[in-house]
Design a protein around this motif. Structure first.
Motif, PDB file in Angstrom:
ATOM      1  N   HIS A  54       0.872  -1.230   0.215  1.00  0.00           N
ATOM      2  CA  HIS A  54       0.121   0.103   0.094  1.00  0.00           C
ATOM      3  C   HIS A  54       0.803   1.297   0.062  1.00  0.00           C
ATOM      4  O   HIS A  54       0.446   2.400  -0.257  1.00  0.00           O
ATOM      5  N   TRP A  55       2.049   1.285  -0.028  1.00  0.00           N
ATOM      6  CA  TRP A  55       3.074   2.111  -0.161  1.00  0.00           C
ATOM      7  C   TRP A  55       3.066   2.859  -1.529  1.00  0.00           C
ATOM      8  O   TRP A  55       3.037   1.927  -2.541  1.00  0.00           O
ATOM      9  N   LYS A  56       3.222   4.098  -1.825  1.00  0.00           N
ATOM     10  CA  LYS A  56       3.611   4.616  -3.035  1.00  0.00           C
ATOM     11  C   LYS A  56       5.073   5.011  -3.262  1.00  0.00           C
ATOM     12  O   LYS A  56       5.800   5.113  -2.308  1.00  0.00           O
ATOM     13  N   ILE A  57       5.476   5.015  -4.541  1.00  0.00           N
ATOM     14  CA  ILE A  57       6.799   5.363  -5.028  1.00  0.00           C
ATOM     15  C   ILE A  57       6.685   6.408  -5.869  1.00  0.00           C
ATOM     16  O   ILE A  57       6.020   6.617  -6.988  1.00  0.00           O
ATOM     17  N   GLU A  58       7.124   7.809  -5.397  1.00  0.00           N
ATOM     18  CA  GLU A  58       6.890   8.896  -6.213  1.00  0.00           C
ATOM     19  C   GLU A  58       8.315   9.888  -6.194  1.00  0.00           C
ATOM     20  O   GLU A  58       9.252   9.350  -5.632  1.00  0.00           O
ATOM     21  N   ARG A  59       8.267  10.772  -6.980  1.00  0.00           N
ATOM     22  CA  ARG A  59       9.655  11.802  -7.007  1.00  0.00           C
ATOM     23  C   ARG A  59       9.273  12.692  -5.910  1.00  0.00           C
ATOM     24  O   ARG A  59       8.192  13.133  -5.605  1.00  0.00           O
ATOM     25  N   LEU A  60      10.535  13.351  -5.339  1.00  0.00           N
ATOM     26  CA  LEU A  60      10.400  14.400  -4.322  1.00  0.00           C
ATOM     27  C   LEU A  60       9.566  15.487  -4.793  1.00  0.00           C
ATOM     28  O   LEU A  60       8.692  16.305  -3.889  1.00  0.00           O
ATOM     29  N   LYS A  61       9.527  16.024  -6.138  1.00  0.00           N
ATOM     30  CA  LYS A  61       8.868  17.074  -6.554  1.00  0.00           C
ATOM     31  C   LYS A  61       7.235  16.871  -6.466  1.00  0.00           C
ATOM     32  O   LYS A  61       6.692  17.793  -6.420  1.00  0.00           O
ATOM     33  N   ASP A  62       6.794  15.481  -6.296  1.00  0.00           N
ATOM     34  CA  ASP A  62       5.428  15.154  -6.358  1.00  0.00           C
ATOM     35  C   ASP A  62       4.935  15.474  -4.889  1.00  0.00           C
ATOM     36  O   ASP A  62       3.690  15.502  -4.619  1.00  0.00           O
ATOM     37  N   GLN A  63       5.865  15.440  -3.790  1.00  0.00           N
ATOM     38  CA  GLN A  63       5.380  15.467  -2.342  1.00  0.00           C
ATOM     39  C   GLN A  63       6.066  16.806  -1.653  1.00  0.00           C
ATOM     40  O   GLN A  63       5.434  16.990  -0.391  1.00  0.00           O
ATOM     41  N   PHE A  64       6.758  17.588  -2.393  1.00  0.00           N
ATOM     42  CA  PHE A  64       7.447  18.417  -1.719  1.00  0.00           C
ATOM     43  C   PHE A  64       7.664  19.700  -2.488  1.00  0.00           C
ATOM     44  O   PHE A  64       7.751  19.591  -3.710  1.00  0.00           O
ATOM     45  N   SER A  65       7.898  21.043  -1.856  1.00  0.00           N
ATOM     46  CA  SER A  65       8.129  22.186  -2.633  1.00  0.00           C
ATOM     47  C   SER A  65       9.395  22.433  -2.275  1.00  0.00           C
ATOM     48  O   SER A  65       9.743  22.416  -0.990  1.00  0.00           O
ATOM     49  N   LEU A  66      10.442  22.503  -3.331  1.00  0.00           N
ATOM     50  CA  LEU A  66      11.700  23.013  -3.235  1.00  0.00           C
ATOM     51  C   LEU A  66      11.650  24.364  -2.730  1.00  0.00           C
ATOM     52  O   LEU A  66      11.308  25.375  -3.583  1.00  0.00           O
ATOM     53  N   ILE A  67      12.173  24.913  -1.372  1.00  0.00           N
ATOM     54  CA  ILE A  67      12.452  26.220  -1.214  1.00  0.00           C
ATOM     55  C   ILE A  67      13.475  26.866  -1.944  1.00  0.00           C
ATOM     56  O   ILE A  67      14.728  26.468  -2.145  1.00  0.00           O
ATOM     57  N   PRO A  68      13.128  27.955  -2.769  1.00  0.00           N
ATOM     58  CA  PRO A  68      14.060  28.621  -3.551  1.00  0.00           C
ATOM     59  C   PRO A  68      15.080  29.217  -2.676  1.00  0.00           C
ATOM     60  O   PRO A  68      14.923  29.919  -1.873  1.00  0.00           O
ATOM     61  N   SER A  69      16.245  29.352  -3.599  1.00  0.00           N
ATOM     62  CA  SER A  69      17.497  29.929  -2.970  1.00  0.00           C
ATOM     63  C   SER A  69      17.468  31.649  -3.156  1.00  0.00           C
ATOM     64  O   SER A  69      16.358  31.995  -4.039  1.00  0.00           O
ATOM     65  N   GLY A  70      18.088  32.343  -2.754  1.00  0.00           N
ATOM     66  CA  GLY A  70      18.087  33.920  -2.882  1.00  0.00           C
ATOM     67  C   GLY A  70      18.487  34.614  -1.489  1.00  0.00           C
ATOM     68  O   GLY A  70      18.207  34.444  -0.492  1.00  0.00           O
TER      69      GLY A  70
END
Length: 292
Positions: free
Chosen positions: A96-112
């Motif tokens: 019942h576990w899923k296999i996804e990419r990080l971008k599907d479950q997280f927002s990458l916080i932009p540098s700046g």
């Protein structure tokens, strides 16, 4: 005395004229041999004890690592139906576990570069030795090092160093704690969508995540992972309820291991201090060797 009289910024050194004029305590040759032989015997005994404690510490650290790897990749329950993950070094995972990419479950916080009005502690990445990078907390404020600070932690975010061989991450799940820090450009931040942030913190410390990060890192002097590669890292995703159970389980069990390791470190430091004191006392004549 030599350290006290050394001057310089990057590499403090002592003037040769001071060395020539400095007084040195010298015992008679026979007593020097006697002291040396005694110290050889006693320090070797201490060194053996230190080595055994270090090996014990390493075994507990390996236990902690194995516990995290196994739990975040395979879960807590051994009686559930499994499926092939399609990932060779992971093997089977709960069906019942899923296999996804990080971008599907997280927002990458932009540098700046952001501006900060108040002083904050500066969190940096530092090279400790070759092939080993660790994040350490520096009590350096933004006013002192504004050019090195570029990000502000936010609530429900997990941060890790982009540099290779980093085995630690920082979790900010408390707003007041997050407000204390600014971070260097060497960090990548993940903001969770519907994922338990504590579970993510353990996941990022797993050998599975580190293997993916390291294998997709590039660079000449210091290999680092880029933002597009971070997004493509595979994420094994249990249901939210299981994430919380896993995080709580690891909180309890890794804390026990950390306490044991802390006690071992205290014992090692005590023995090192004993070794140092023994040498200092004998070569300065504070303590005499008793004849048998």
């Amino acid at each position: 005395r030599i350290i006290a009289y050394s001057v310089g910024v990057s590499y403090p050194a002592i003037d040769s004229s001071f060395l020539r004029c400095n007084f040195v305590l010298i015992a008679k040759k026979e007593e020097q041999i006697k002291i040396s032989n005694f110290l050889d015997q006693k320090t070797s005994q201490i060194d053996i004890k230190i080595k055994l404690l270090q090996e014990k510490k390493e075994s507990y650290e390996e236990l902690k690592k194995s516990l995290i790897n196994e739990t975040v990749c395979h879960g807590l329950y051994k009686d559930v139906e499994l499926k092939e993950s399609g990932i060779e070094w992971i093997g089977k995972i709960p069906k019942h576990w899923k296999i996804e990419r990080l971008k599907d479950q997280f927002s990458l916080i932009p540098s700046g570069i952001y501006s900060f009005k108040e002083e904050k502690d500066y969190l940096s990445t530092k090279s400790i030795s070759i092939n080993k990078i660790e994040k350490i907390e520096e009590k350096i404020t933004f006013k002192k090092r504004p050019s090195r600070a570029n990000m502000q932690p936010i609530i429900n975010s997990v941060w890790f160093a982009k540099l290779r061989f980093t085995k630690k991450s920082y979790l900010f799940d408390d707003l007041e704690e997050a407000k204390k820090y600014i971070l260097s450009t060497g960090f990548a931040g993940l903001r969770t969508k519907n994922i338990n942030s504590k579970f993510v913190n353990y996941y990022i410390c797993s050998e599975y995540f580190l293997y993916q990060k390291d294998s997709t890192s590039h660079g000449t002097t210091q290999e680092a992972i880029t933002e597009p590669n971070i997004n493509q890292i595979i994420f094994i995703c249990p249901p939210k309820e299981e994430q919380i159970q896993i995080a709580n389980y690891l909180d309890n069990n890794t804390l026990k291991i950390d306490k044991i390791v802390s006690k071992i470190n205290d014992q090692i430091e005590t023995l090192k201090e004993l070794r140092k004191t023994l040498i200092n006392d004998l070569i300065t004549g504070k303590v005499k060797i008793q004849d048998e």
